[in-house]
Design a protein around this motif. Structure first.
Motif, PDB file in Angstrom:
ATOM      1  N   ASP A 144       0.859  -1.184   0.042  1.00 46.80           N
ATOM      2  CA  ASP A 144      -0.185   0.149   0.137  1.00 46.80           C
ATOM      3  C   ASP A 144       1.027   1.466   0.027  1.00 46.80           C
ATOM      4  N   PRO A 145       1.087   2.043  -1.180  1.00 51.43           N
ATOM      5  CA  PRO A 145       1.806   3.149  -1.193  1.00 51.43           C
ATOM      6  C   PRO A 145       1.595   4.213   0.057  1.00 51.43           C
ATOM      7  N   ASN A 146       0.018   4.542   0.300  1.00 50.96           N
ATOM      8  CA  ASN A 146      -0.161   5.259   1.293  1.00 50.96           C
ATOM      9  C   ASN A 146       0.553   6.839   1.148  1.00 50.96           C
ATOM     10  N   PHE A 147       0.705   7.207  -0.044  1.00 53.95           N
ATOM     11  CA  PHE A 147       1.333   8.196  -0.213  1.00 53.95           C
ATOM     12  C   PHE A 147       0.790   9.711   0.313  1.00 53.95           C
ATOM     13  N   ARG A 148       1.724  10.364   0.858  1.00 55.00           N
ATOM     14  CA  ARG A 148       1.093  11.584   1.551  1.00 55.00           C
ATOM     15  C   ARG A 148       1.465  12.729   0.736  1.00 55.00           C
ATOM     16  N   GLU A 149       0.926  13.970   0.626  1.00 57.12           N
ATOM     17  CA  GLU A 149       1.014  15.191  -0.165  1.00 57.12           C
ATOM     18  C   GLU A 149       2.222  15.809   0.308  1.00 57.12           C
ATOM     19  N   SER A 150       2.688  15.547   1.710  1.00 53.69           N
ATOM     20  CA  SER A 150       3.863  16.335   2.216  1.00 53.69           C
ATOM     21  C   SER A 150       5.153  15.672   1.629  1.00 53.69           C
ATOM     22  N   GLN A 151       4.935  14.377   0.953  1.00 56.99           N
ATOM     23  CA  GLN A 151       6.167  13.698   0.350  1.00 56.99           C
ATOM     24  C   GLN A 151       6.222  14.210  -1.092  1.00 56.99           C
ATOM     25  N   LEU A 152       5.442  15.114  -1.806  1.00 55.38           N
ATOM     26  CA  LEU A 152       5.397  15.492  -3.039  1.00 55.38           C
ATOM     27  C   LEU A 152       7.026  16.086  -3.452  1.00 55.38           C
ATOM     28  N   PRO A 153       7.525  16.984  -2.658  1.00 61.24           N
ATOM     29  CA  PRO A 153       8.594  17.732  -3.143  1.00 61.24           C
ATOM     30  C   PRO A 153       9.897  16.634  -3.058  1.00 61.24           C
ATOM     31  N   LEU A 154       9.694  15.432  -2.795  1.00 57.17           N
ATOM     32  CA  LEU A 154      10.440  14.196  -2.824  1.00 57.17           C
ATOM     33  C   LEU A 154      10.031  13.190  -3.964  1.00 57.17           C
ATOM     34  N   ILE A 155       9.151  13.556  -4.830  1.00 56.55           N
ATOM     35  CA  ILE A 155       8.448  12.395  -5.607  1.00 56.55           C
ATOM     36  C   ILE A 155       9.469  11.898  -6.433  1.00 56.55           C
ATOM     37  N   GLU A 156      10.646  12.637  -7.238  1.00 56.28           N
ATOM     38  CA  GLU A 156      11.402  12.038  -8.081  1.00 56.28           C
ATOM     39  C   GLU A 156      12.422  11.147  -7.419  1.00 56.28           C
ATOM     40  N   GLU A 157      12.859  11.496  -6.053  1.00 55.31           N
ATOM     41  CA  GLU A 157      13.399  10.342  -5.412  1.00 55.31           C
ATOM     42  C   GLU A 157      12.741   9.269  -5.166  1.00 55.31           C
ATOM     43  N   ILE A 158      11.678   9.311  -4.506  1.00 50.92           N
ATOM     44  CA  ILE A 158      10.692   8.245  -4.118  1.00 50.92           C
ATOM     45  C   ILE A 158       9.983   7.181  -5.128  1.00 50.92           C
ATOM     46  N   LYS A 159       9.865   7.837  -6.448  1.00 49.78           N
ATOM     47  CA  LYS A 159       9.072   7.193  -7.212  1.00 49.78           C
ATOM     48  C   LYS A 159       9.645   5.855  -7.793  1.00 49.78           C
ATOM     49  N   PRO A 160      11.053   5.844  -7.873  1.00 48.73           N
ATOM     50  CA  PRO A 160      11.809   4.587  -8.168  1.00 48.73           C
ATOM     51  C   PRO A 160      11.585   3.552  -7.080  1.00 48.73           C
ATOM     52  N   MET A 161      11.574   4.113  -5.990  1.00 53.16           N
ATOM     53  CA  MET A 161      11.271   3.047  -4.878  1.00 53.16           C
ATOM     54  C   MET A 161       9.930   2.576  -4.831  1.00 53.16           C
ATOM     55  N   ILE A 162       8.985   3.493  -5.145  1.00 54.96           N
ATOM     56  CA  ILE A 162       7.473   2.804  -5.381  1.00 54.96           C
ATOM     57  C   ILE A 162       7.533   1.916  -6.504  1.00 54.96           C
ATOM     58  N   SER A 163       7.885   2.150  -7.671  1.00 57.81           N
ATOM     59  CA  SER A 163       8.073   1.153  -8.806  1.00 57.81           C
ATOM     60  C   SER A 163       8.563  -0.134  -8.334  1.00 57.81           C
ATOM     61  N   LYS A 164       9.678  -0.172  -7.389  1.00 57.37           N
ATOM     62  CA  LYS A 164      10.225  -1.469  -6.953  1.00 57.37           C
ATOM     63  C   LYS A 164       9.564  -1.993  -6.080  1.00 57.37           C
ATOM     64  N   ASN A 165       8.732  -1.319  -5.140  1.00 57.72           N
ATOM     65  CA  ASN A 165       7.699  -1.807  -4.089  1.00 57.72           C
ATOM     66  C   ASN A 165       6.596  -2.644  -4.939  1.00 57.72           C
ATOM     67  N   ILE A 166       6.114  -2.174  -5.684  1.00 60.47           N
ATOM     68  CA  ILE A 166       5.317  -2.511  -6.774  1.00 60.47           C
ATOM     69  C   ILE A 166       5.628  -3.770  -7.335  1.00 60.47           C
ATOM     70  N   ALA A 167       6.749  -3.959  -7.867  1.00 59.38           N
ATOM     71  CA  ALA A 167       7.614  -5.144  -8.543  1.00 59.38           C
ATOM     72  C   ALA A 167       7.717  -6.289  -7.704  1.00 59.38           C
ATOM     73  N   TYR A 168       7.747  -5.889  -6.269  1.00 57.85           N
ATOM     74  CA  TYR A 168       7.923  -6.976  -5.358  1.00 57.85           C
ATOM     75  C   TYR A 168       6.593  -7.609  -4.925  1.00 57.85           C
ATOM     76  N   SER A 169       5.522  -7.110  -5.387  1.00 62.21           N
ATOM     77  CA  SER A 169       4.226  -7.363  -4.747  1.00 62.21           C
ATOM     78  C   SER A 169       3.092  -8.229  -5.622  1.00 62.21           C
ATOM     79  N   ASP A 170       2.429  -8.939  -4.819  1.00 63.33           N
ATOM     80  CA  ASP A 170       1.343  -9.890  -5.329  1.00 63.33           C
ATOM     81  C   ASP A 170       0.093  -9.038  -5.674  1.00 63.33           C
TER      82      ASP A 170
END
Length: 310
Positions: free
Chosen positions: A157-183
């Motif tokens: 569950d990404p449960n992404f917060r609006e407060s994290q938006l300034p870091l989105i370019e740094e965070i997005k690759p981690m979200i993509s990898k988290n998705i890849a791990y998941s069923d």
């Protein structure tokens, strides 16, 4: 497909102590954090659940620790550091939806917890802030990789917060990898809009597919729930309610999904038939709707006891 009984559930995310405000005044306070909320709900139902997280050896941390134990959540894989436990302040608007402010003082080394020995019968749920914290990333990936290699079911569950938006370019690759791990990915419409600009469930499913997961449960608040699988897609209505607080609603929805996977002894996500998905999503909606009717972040003991009787 039903198989060997699922032995354990593991939930991985940050832990906070939540303080809820309405019209500028605090109205409740309780232990929180995305997967802690899910863990408490599952512990109350009798699911064998362990929380993998971290918080301090202070008075707030002691309160969280005792609360977990009182609600049948294993504390074996918690890391407690010297310092101050994090706080989350939730501010309700006129519709009782929340915006958040976080106060954290983490140590330099993060998530120094013992590693579980995962098994094919286990379910691992993870997400939220800890899942994209670079300081904890190496340990988190080690844990998730171990679970995936063992054949455990993984829900993200990404449960992404609006407060994290300034870091989105740094965070997005981690979200993509988290998705890849998941069923299974369970994401809200807000998550998908903030992370990728998705306007609907179809665009969100395309993003999830591109990143290597083919099961998406897309929740759209009071507008309903969309299930996307390789074999079919389906929309589920949600009951019309007047929520007291939406804090913990998504976490409780996740708990409802895992409760059904655990109770039905499901081992293979790919083989879940449509009528079983109907039961899973229906129960998840029940969990979330119930939690919206109180200022607690988890299902009540009375609700849990009703499940046990069934």
């Amino acid at each position: 497909m039903a198989g060997v009984s699922i032995a354990r559930v593991f939930a991985i995310s940050e832990t906070f102590y939540d303080i809820l405000f309405n019209k500028g005044k605090p109205i409740s306070a309780c232990p929180g954090g995305a997967m802690l909320n899910s863990s408490i709900s599952l512990g109350r139902t009798g699911v064998t659940i362990s929380l993998i997280s971290e918080f301090a050896r202070d008075n707030i941390g002691n309160s969280i620790y005792e609360f977990l134990r009182e609600n049948n959540v294993s504390t074996e894989y918690l890391h407690r550091y010297e310092g101050k436990s994090p706080l989350s302040l939730a501010f309700l608007n006129d519709r009782n939806d929340a915006t958040y402010e976080f106060y954290e003082d983490f140590p330099q080394e993060r998530l120094l917890t013992d590693m579980p020995c995962f098994a094919p019968d286990d379910i691992v749920m993870f997400g939220s802030i800890l899942s994209v914290a670079k300081e904890a990333r190496n340990k988190l990936e080690t844990i998730i990789n171990s679970a995936k290699n063992a054949g455990s079911i993984i829900l993200y569950d990404p449960n992404f917060r609006e407060s994290q938006l300034p870091l989105i370019e740094e965070i997005k690759p981690m979200i993509s990898k988290n998705i890849a791990y998941s069923d299974i990915v369970r994401a809200s419409d807000e998550d998908m809009k903030l992370v990728k600009g998705c306007e609907n469930s179809e665009e969100a499913y395309e993003f999830v597919l591109e990143n290597g997961c083919d099961h998406l449960i897309y929740t759209s608040s009071s507008d309903g729930v969309y299930l996307n699988t390789p074999s079919f897609s389906k929309f589920y209505e949600v009951p019309s309610i007047q929520p007291v607080s939406t804090v913990g609603a998504g976490d409780s929805f996740n708990a409802g999904i895992v409760y059904m996977l655990y109770s039905r002894k499901i081992r293979d996500i790919e083989d879940i038939q449509e009528h079983v998905w109907d039961e899973i999503i229906g129960k998840a909606i029940d969990f979330a709707s119930h939690v919206c009717m109180s200022t607690e972040n988890y299902i009540s003991n009375n609700f849990a006891n009703g499940l046990k009787k069934i």
